[in-house]
Design an enzyme around this catalytic site. Structure first.
Site, PDB file in Angstrom:
ATOM      1  N   GLU A 193       0.136   3.634   1.733  1.00 22.33           N
ATOM      2  CA  GLU A 193       0.190   4.035   3.152  1.00 22.33           C
ATOM      3  C   GLU A 193       1.577   3.773   3.736  1.00 22.33           C
ATOM      4  OE1 GLU A 193      -2.007   5.213   5.824  1.00 22.33           O
ATOM      5  OE2 GLU A 193      -2.868   6.107   4.037  1.00 22.33           O
ATOM      6  N   SER A 221       0.816  -1.219   0.000  1.00 19.21           N
ATOM      7  CA  SER A 221       0.000   0.000   0.000  1.00 19.21           C
ATOM      8  C   SER A 221       0.848   1.266   0.000  1.00 19.21           C
ATOM      9  CB  SER A 221      -0.858  -0.011   1.266  1.00 19.21           C
ATOM     10  OG  SER A 221      -1.423   1.265   1.487  1.00 19.21           O
ATOM     11  N   TYR A 231      -1.829  -0.045  10.661  1.00 26.98           N
ATOM     12  CA  TYR A 231      -2.064  -0.710   9.364  1.00 26.98           C
ATOM     13  C   TYR A 231      -0.829  -0.566   8.472  1.00 26.98           C
ATOM     14  CZ  TYR A 231      -3.638  -1.099   4.501  1.00 26.98           C
ATOM     15  OH  TYR A 231      -3.740  -1.423   3.164  1.00 26.98           O
TER      16      TYR A 231
END
Ligand code: NAP
Ligand code: G4F
Length: 352
Positions: free
Chosen positions: A141, A139, A162
């Site tokens: 992220e 990701s 996460y």
């Protein structure tokens, strides 16, 4: 009688947004698709029901297996049973805000779950007698606080449990590739959305609310930070990139992105304008949707995927908003019709 040998794919997260688009793509390409689904007390296969047939039907192409990324022995058993050619690890606790509330669970499923599947894959691949390939759903992220634009060489600076779990999963995958000579590719995908997007992610939360507001089914929309910028693409385009990574001559890691970033405010503006509404009249801030640490600006540079895989996005930001609004307006119309016919409406929901 001729007997077609179909390529077999094993997909965790098959019931999610990406799992469903990937299943569509693989079935269309002639694969036999085996998906891992969690046991749930309610049906969780809504996104893939259109592909499902009774397994006894010779036309069946999608097969479902109960399993969980928290359960290594089950994953191992499923791999041995299915004997796939390609493995796509899309399963995860994928909600950033929720990961602050459930950090250990997120680390276990999103991080250690990947390690469990990699270890099962390594052992299965050793005796499989064929080339078996693995895709890991990384990701943007993971870049977190890193300055935009972000690309494969940008150092990770994760800002949530996460994102930390995804960084761990990324490095587990690299380590297994280097240690055991396996074909493992990491996709580093920037945000991708669709009419199948979970309703607690901001884009879908907005298109669901705006279309319900348009039809008088809802009055207000409560959101958190409107300044965050994301590089939003269409999920259908992004699963094509996953598949291409596993068809490449060698494993590698790739950023997948559109190269354009918009703020949450921009997404609101585009959605409400399409419906002939002014979002300022309906949107309020609720601090419960703020995150302890925010990722301010994600903007990907997918030049490597374009050059090495020939991948580029097909759907623009405006096209994505239009597609989601059109779909959710239809849902809202149906809800309104049911209400007017005396059927009770869906429960009022509070979204993350
Ligand atoms: P999603 O809609 O939230 O789907 C997640 C999937 O994982 C669902 O099928 C879910 O099952 C399953 N899952 C959750 N916990 C599990 C567990 N303990 N064991 C097995 N499966 C479990 O996510 P998505 O948007 O399709 O994303 C797919 C993957 O890409 C995820 O790994 C996500 O983190 C990553 N990713 C997504 C984006 C994006 O913008 N969409 C960007 C980068 C990376 P249920 O249906 O039962 O909940
Ligand atoms: O839609 P979001 O929840 O997506 P986020 O946090 O960027 O994560 C998604 O994309 C990642 C890829 O970069 C994936 F790895 C991850 O699995 C997931 O699919 O939030 C987007 C932005 C954030 O800055 C958030 O603070 O929208 C902001 N936001 C503002 N109000 C909100 C809200 N987000 C949500 N979910 N709900 C709100 O009410």
């Amino acid at each position: 009688m001729t007997h077609t040998v179909r390529r077999r794919a094993f997909v965790t997260g098959i019931t999610g947004q990406d799992g469903s688009y990937l299943a569509d793509l693989l079935v269309a390409k002639g694969y036999e698709v085996h998906g891992v689904m969690r046991r749930a007390s309610t049906f969780n296969t809504g996104r893939i029901d259109h592909l499902y047939r009774d397994p006894h039907d010779p036309e069946a192409r999608l097969f479902l297996h109960h399993g969980d990324l928290a359960d290594g022995s089950g994953l191992r058993h499923a791999l041995e049973q299915v004997r796939p050619d390609e493995i796509y690890n899309l399963g995860a606790q994928s909600h950033v805000r929720v990961s602050f509330d459930a950090p250990e669970y997120t680390a276990d499923v999103t991080g250690s779950g990947t390690l469990r599947l990699l270890a099962a894959y390594r052992d299965y691949a050793r005796g499989a007698g064929k080339d078996v390939r693995f895709y890991q759903a990384g990701s943007s992220e993971m870049f977190g606080a890193a300055k935009p634009p972000q690309l494969e060489t940008t150092p990770f600076h994760p800002r949530s449990p996460y994102a930390v779990a995804k960084v761990a999963a990324h490095w587990y995958a690299v380590n297994y590739r280097e240690s055991y000579g396996l074909f493992i590719s990491n996709g580093i995908l920037f945000n991708h959305e669709s009419p199948r997007r979970g309703e607690t992610f901001v884009t879908r939360k907005i298109t669901r609310a705006a279309t319900r507001i348009k039809l008088g089914l809802q009055k207000k929309l409560f959101l958190g930070n409107l300044d965050a910028k994301r590089d939003w693409g269409f999920a259908g385009d992004y699963v094509e990139a996953m598949w291409r990574m596993l068809q490449a001559p060698a494993p590698d890691d790739y950023v997948v992105a559109t190269g354009e970033a918009y703020s949450v405010r921009d997404f609101l503006e585009a959605t409400f304008t399409q419906l002939g509404l002014d979002w300022r009249a309906y949107v309020e801030t609720d601090p419960r949707y703020l995150r302890p640490a925010e990722v301010d600006h994600l903007l990907g540079d997918a030049s490597k995927a374009r050059d090495a895989l020939g991948w580029k996005p097909q759907v623009s930001f405006a096209g994505l908003v239009a597609m989601m609004v059109e779909h959710d307006l239809e849902l809202a119309h149906r809800e309104k019709t049911l209400r007017e016919a005396g059927h009770s409406s869906a429960l009022e929901r509070q979204h993350d």
